[in-house]
Design a protein around this motif. Structure first.
Motif, PDB file in Angstrom:
ATOM      1  N   MET A  72      33.799  36.356  37.523  1.00  0.00           N
ATOM      2  CA  MET A  72      33.085  37.567  37.237  1.00  0.00           C
ATOM      3  C   MET A  72      33.841  38.783  37.770  1.00  0.00           C
ATOM      4  O   MET A  72      33.984  39.775  37.073  1.00  0.00           O
ATOM      5  CB  MET A  72      31.694  37.497  37.869  1.00  0.00           C
ATOM      6  N   PHE A  73      34.342  38.685  39.020  1.00  0.00           N
ATOM      7  CA  PHE A  73      35.071  39.807  39.591  1.00  0.00           C
ATOM      8  C   PHE A  73      36.416  40.006  38.891  1.00  0.00           C
ATOM      9  O   PHE A  73      36.874  41.135  38.763  1.00  0.00           O
ATOM     10  CB  PHE A  73      35.287  39.593  41.097  1.00  0.00           C
ATOM     11  N   GLN A  74      37.035  38.908  38.436  1.00  0.00           N
ATOM     12  CA  GLN A  74      38.307  39.025  37.723  1.00  0.00           C
ATOM     13  C   GLN A  74      38.102  39.769  36.404  1.00  0.00           C
ATOM     14  O   GLN A  74      38.922  40.600  36.018  1.00  0.00           O
ATOM     15  CB  GLN A  74      38.914  37.634  37.474  1.00  0.00           C
ATOM     16  N   GLY A  75      37.014  39.470  35.723  1.00  0.00           N
ATOM     17  CA  GLY A  75      36.709  40.174  34.480  1.00  0.00           C
ATOM     18  C   GLY A  75      36.494  41.657  34.716  1.00  0.00           C
ATOM     19  O   GLY A  75      36.956  42.496  33.948  1.00  0.00           O
ATOM     20  N   PHE A  76      35.784  41.996  35.802  1.00  0.00           N
ATOM     21  CA  PHE A  76      35.570  43.400  36.140  1.00  0.00           C
ATOM     22  C   PHE A  76      36.894  44.076  36.485  1.00  0.00           C
ATOM     23  O   PHE A  76      37.164  45.206  36.059  1.00  0.00           O
ATOM     24  CB  PHE A  76      34.588  43.520  37.310  1.00  0.00           C
ATOM     25  N   LYS A  77      37.750  43.379  37.230  1.00  0.00           N
ATOM     26  CA  LYS A  77      39.053  43.925  37.606  1.00  0.00           C
ATOM     27  C   LYS A  77      39.903  44.168  36.356  1.00  0.00           C
ATOM     28  O   LYS A  77      40.538  45.225  36.227  1.00  0.00           O
ATOM     29  CB  LYS A  77      39.770  42.956  38.547  1.00  0.00           C
ATOM     30  N   ASP A  78      39.912  43.208  35.416  1.00  0.00           N
ATOM     31  CA  ASP A  78      40.664  43.379  34.173  1.00  0.00           C
ATOM     32  C   ASP A  78      40.136  44.562  33.366  1.00  0.00           C
ATOM     33  O   ASP A  78      40.898  45.319  32.763  1.00  0.00           O
ATOM     34  CB  ASP A  78      40.609  42.108  33.330  1.00  0.00           C
ATOM     35  N   PHE A  79      38.808  44.735  33.363  1.00  0.00           N
ATOM     36  CA  PHE A  79      38.195  45.848  32.647  1.00  0.00           C
ATOM     37  C   PHE A  79      38.621  47.190  33.251  1.00  0.00           C
ATOM     38  O   PHE A  79      38.997  48.112  32.533  1.00  0.00           O
ATOM     39  CB  PHE A  79      36.670  45.702  32.686  1.00  0.00           C
ATOM     40  N   ILE A  80      38.594  47.271  34.576  1.00  0.00           N
ATOM     41  CA  ILE A  80      38.950  48.519  35.253  1.00  0.00           C
ATOM     42  C   ILE A  80      40.437  48.822  35.099  1.00  0.00           C
ATOM     43  O   ILE A  80      40.835  49.976  34.981  1.00  0.00           O
ATOM     44  CB  ILE A  80      38.564  48.434  36.745  1.00  0.00           C
TER      45      ILE A  80
END
Length: 155
Positions: free
Chosen positions: A1-9
């Motif tokens: 979940m945090f990796q997806g958020f990091k990729d989005f940012i």
């Protein structure tokens, strides 16, 4: 979940959009402050404080140009832009540069048209060298083939 958020940012367009919104908001404040500090008092001064053009063009006393408010807003805009650049844009550009240095892009494969033209060229060269005993003009044999010319038998 945090990796997806990091990729989005980390996507460039998300960061660019966020920076654009913040800078746009800060610049809107600069324009509003300029209007309130200079343009509105100028219009009041020209119209005599009534909002209508005065016949005698005598400005009304007590109209103030609040230049300090405009300078304050301008400094706020410049500080906002500097903080965004040094804390968001610059680090993300450095990170993107490191990522690019770490991996080389693979060489581009030739397009289908280039592959097809290469095959046609190789076939024409092979046909010309076989038909003329390994010698002869490659382009002449292709033209002969297209025009359906037959080589004359040797005498």
């Amino acid at each position: 979940m945090f990796q997806g958020f990091k990729d989005f940012i980390m996507r460039g367009n998300v960061v660019d959009l966020a920076v654009g919104v913040v800078i746009g908001t800060a610049f809107t404040a600069v324009v509003t402050s300029f209007t309130k500090s200079f343009l509105e008092p100028l219009i009041k001064w020209i119209t005599g404080g009534t909002g209508e053009l005065a016949g005698s063009f005598v400005p009304k006393k007590g109209i103030e140009f609040t230049y300090a408010s405009f300078i304050n807003t301008l400094i706020t805009f410049l500080l906002t832009a500097a903080v965004l650049y040094f804390l968001v844009v610059f680090p993300l550009n450095k990170l993107a540069e490191r990522r690019r240095r770490g991996e080389e892009p693979p060489p581009k494969a030739p397009s289908e048209e280039v592959k097809l033209l290469t095959e046609i060229r190789d076939a024409l060269v092979a046909q010309a060298s076989a038909g003329r005993g390994g010698q002869g003009n490659v382009y002449g044999s292709a033209v002969d083939e297209v025009l359906q010319r037959r080589p004359e038998p040797p005498r």
